[in-house]
Design an enzyme around this catalytic site. Structure first.
Site, PDB file in Angstrom:
ATOM      1  N   THR A 155       0.811  -1.211   0.000  1.00  0.00           N
ATOM      2  CA  THR A 155       0.000   0.000   0.000  1.00  0.00           C
ATOM      3  C   THR A 155       0.844   1.260   0.000  1.00  0.00           C
ATOM      4  O   THR A 155       1.803   1.365   0.769  1.00  0.00           O
ATOM      5  CB  THR A 155      -0.901   0.023   1.253  1.00  0.00           C
ATOM      6  OG1 THR A 155      -1.825  -1.058   1.159  1.00  0.00           O
ATOM      7  CG2 THR A 155      -1.662   1.318   1.372  1.00  0.00           C
TER       8      THR A 155
ATOM      9  N   VAL B  60     -13.475  -5.291   0.846  1.00  0.00           N
ATOM     10  CA  VAL B  60     -12.928  -3.936   0.830  1.00  0.00           C
ATOM     11  C   VAL B  60     -12.083  -3.794   2.089  1.00  0.00           C
ATOM     12  O   VAL B  60     -12.530  -4.144   3.184  1.00  0.00           O
ATOM     13  CB  VAL B  60     -14.054  -2.876   0.812  1.00  0.00           C
ATOM     14  CG1 VAL B  60     -13.474  -1.475   0.925  1.00  0.00           C
ATOM     15  CG2 VAL B  60     -14.874  -3.009  -0.472  1.00  0.00           C
TER      16      VAL B  60
ATOM     17  N   GLY C  25      -0.674  -2.226   6.090  1.00  0.00           N
ATOM     18  CA  GLY C  25      -0.713  -3.435   6.908  1.00  0.00           C
ATOM     19  C   GLY C  25      -2.019  -4.174   6.773  1.00  0.00           C
ATOM     20  O   GLY C  25      -2.730  -4.022   5.778  1.00  0.00           O
ATOM     21  N   ASP C  26      -2.320  -4.972   7.788  1.00  0.00           N
ATOM     22  CA  ASP C  26      -3.501  -5.832   7.747  1.00  0.00           C
ATOM     23  C   ASP C  26      -4.775  -5.004   7.918  1.00  0.00           C
ATOM     24  O   ASP C  26      -5.239  -4.751   9.027  1.00  0.00           O
ATOM     25  CB  ASP C  26      -3.365  -6.881   8.859  1.00  0.00           C
ATOM     26  CG  ASP C  26      -4.544  -7.838   8.871  1.00  0.00           C
ATOM     27  OD1 ASP C  26      -5.569  -7.557   8.205  1.00  0.00           O
ATOM     28  OD2 ASP C  26      -4.447  -8.865   9.563  1.00  0.00           O
ATOM     29  N   GLY C  27      -5.328  -4.604   6.777  1.00  0.00           N
ATOM     30  CA  GLY C  27      -6.462  -3.691   6.773  1.00  0.00           C
ATOM     31  C   GLY C  27      -7.710  -4.244   7.433  1.00  0.00           C
ATOM     32  O   GLY C  27      -8.501  -3.486   7.997  1.00  0.00           O
TER      33      GLY C  27
HETATM   34  C1  SD4 Z   1      -5.315  -3.877   2.909  1.00  0.00           C
HETATM   35  N1  SD4 Z   1      -3.946  -2.210   3.942  1.00  0.00           N
HETATM   36  O1  SD4 Z   1      -6.115  -3.844   2.002  1.00  0.00           O
HETATM   37  C2  SD4 Z   1      -4.069  -3.047   2.784  1.00  0.00           C
HETATM   38  C3  SD4 Z   1      -2.918  -3.917   2.550  1.00  0.00           C
HETATM   39  C4  SD4 Z   1      -1.637  -3.370   3.035  1.00  0.00           C
HETATM   40  O2  SD4 Z   1       0.552  -3.670   3.598  1.00  0.00           O
HETATM   41  O3  SD4 Z   1      -1.461  -2.224   3.313  1.00  0.00           O
HETATM   42  N2  SD4 Z   1      -0.643  -4.179   3.201  1.00  0.00           N
HETATM   43  O4  SD4 Z   1      -5.462  -4.571   3.910  1.00  0.00           O
END
Ligand code: SD4
Length: 328
Positions: A192, A221, A244-246
Site C-alpha cells: 500500500t 474492501v 498493513g492488515d487492513g
Molecule cells: C489492505 N492495507 O487492504 C491493505 C494492505 C496493506 O501492507 O497495506 N498491506 O489490507
C-alpha cells in the site's frame, strides 16, 4: 514555514515521493500533488501491489481500493474493490470533487470513473498477477480468509484439487495459517502507498492506493478507502498514513486515532505508538504500520509485526530520505 512543502509516504516508494514533491513545488494543490504521487506508484505498480497488475483476489482478478482526503475541508473521495479501471487515486479524486458521496464501490465505481473520463474498461491482470494466482491456486486446499465455517469437502469449497485429502501435508492447519498470514500482508511486498503532502502554507492532503489483500474473497474492501483508517488529515493538527492488515486496522481507525491524539497534545511519536499498541493489545499477531506528522512537519512512525520504512522529502533534504522504524 520553512518546513514546507513536505511529502511523506509509506515505504521507500522514492519515485512516488519525488513526483509528489515536484508537483507541489510546481504549484499544484496538495490534493493534485497526492494524486501525482500515488498515480506514480499505480503506474510503476509499486511492489506489485498497487495499481493494475497487482495482487489478485481469489478469482484471480485485480481490484483497487483508494482514498483521497483534503485536510482543509475534510472532504473525502474513495473507491472500494474497483474493477477494470487502472487509476485508483484519480477515481477517488473524481468521487470527492464531482459527487456528493464519499465512496463508490465495485463495478459501479468503475462505471462512474469511466463516465467521468478515466480510461477503461481495462483488464487489470498482468502476467505477474496471473502467475502469482496460479501458483497460489495450485497449492491451496482450503478456502482463504474464512473462519467458523465447515468446508463442504476435505479441501474446502474453493479452488480444491481433485484427490487432495486432509491428510496431505499441505492441508495441515499450521500451514494454512502461515499461508494466510503471508497472503494477507504479502511475503516480501509492501502492499500500500499512503501519502501525505503539505503545501507551502501547510494545507494537507492525504491519499492511499492499494490492491488490498492478496487472494482476498472477491468483494472484500480493506482499510484503503476508509478515511481515518488508511490515512487521515486535518490542517489544524496533522496527518497520518497506514499500511498493513487492513481487515484488522479498519476496526481501530488508527489514523483518526493518531490525529485526534495529536490534537490533544501527544507528540507524533507517542501518538503513533499508542495507535499501534491499541491494536496489538487485542491482536498480538497483527502486522501493520503508520506514520504520523504534525502540523509543524514533525514526523514519526510506529509498527508491529514487521519492520517499517517511510519516506520523507522536505526543503532541508537533497532528495528523499528513508526512515526505518522497528516494531513497538
Ligand atoms: C489492505 N492495507 O487492504 C491493505 C494492505 C496493506 O501492507 O497495506 N498491506 O489490507
Amino acid at each position: 514555514s520553512s518546513n514546507f512543502p513536505l511529502v511523506i509516504s509509506t515505504w521507500p516508494f522514492l519515485e512516488a515521493v519525488r513526483a509528489g514533491w515536484k508537483a507541489i513545488n510546481d504549484g499544484s494543490s496538495s490534493i493534485d500533488a497526492v494524486v501525482e504521487g500515488c498515480s506514480t506508484c499505480e503506474l510503476l505498480r509499486c511492489d506489485g501491489t498497487v495499481g493494475p497488475g497487482g495482487s489478485p483476489d481469489e478469482n484471480s482478478e485485480t481490484t483497487i481500493d483508494a482514498l483521497i482526503m483534503n485536510g482543509a475541508t475534510m472532504e473525502v473521495g474513495a473507491v472500494g474493490a474497483m474493477r477494470y479501471v487502472k487509476d485508483g487515486i484519480k477515481a477517488a479524486r473524481l468521487v470527492m470533487l464531482h459527487t456528493e458521496h464519499t465512496m463508490l464501490v465495485g463495478d459501479q465505481a468503475s462505471a462512474f470513473a469511466i463516465s467521468m473520463g478515466l480510461s477503461g474498461p481495462s483488464n487489470l491482470s498482468s502476467t505477474e498477477s496471473m502467475e502469482k494466482w496460479t501458483k497460489w491456486k495450485e497449492n491451496r486446499c482450503q478456502p482463504n480468509f474464512r473462519k467458523n465455517v465447515i468446508p463442504t469437502n476435505s479441501c474446502g469449497p474453493y479452488h480444491r484439487k481433485k484427490g487432495v485429502n486432509l491428510d496431505e501435508k499441505r492441508c495441515l492447519v499450521e500451514e494454512i495459517a502461515e499461508d494466510m498470514k503471508l497472503s494477507h500482508v504479502g511475503l516480501h511486498n509492501h502492499d500500500t502507498i499512503s501519502m501525505a503532502i503539505f503545501d507551502k502554507s501547510g494545507h494537507i492532503a492525504v491519499g492511499t492506493s492499494t490492491n488490498g489483500a492478496s487472494f482476498k474473497i472477491p468483494g472484500r474492501v480493506g482499510d484503503g478507502p476508509i478515511a481515518g483508517s488508511s490515512s487521515y488529515a486535518d490542517d489544524e493538527v496533522g496527518a497520518c498514513g497506514a499500511t498493513g492488515d487492513g481487515d484488522i486496522m479498519m476496526r481501530f481507525l488508527p489514523c483518526y486515532q493518531v490525529v485526534e491524539s495529536m490534537r490533544l497534545g501527544l507528540e507524533p511519536r507517542v501518538a503513533a505508538k499508542d495507535a499501534i499498541l491499541r491494536i496489538a493489545r487485542k491482536y498480538p499477531n497483527f502486522v501493520g504500520a503508520i506514520f504520523a506528522v504534525d502540523k509543524n512537519g514533525v514526523h514519526a512512525g510506529a509498527c508491529h509485526g514487521w519492520t517499517f520504512q517511510y519516506s520523507v522529502r522536505s526543503p532541508s533534504m537533497d532528495d528523499v530520505e528513508v526512515f526505518t522504524v522497528y516494531p513497538v
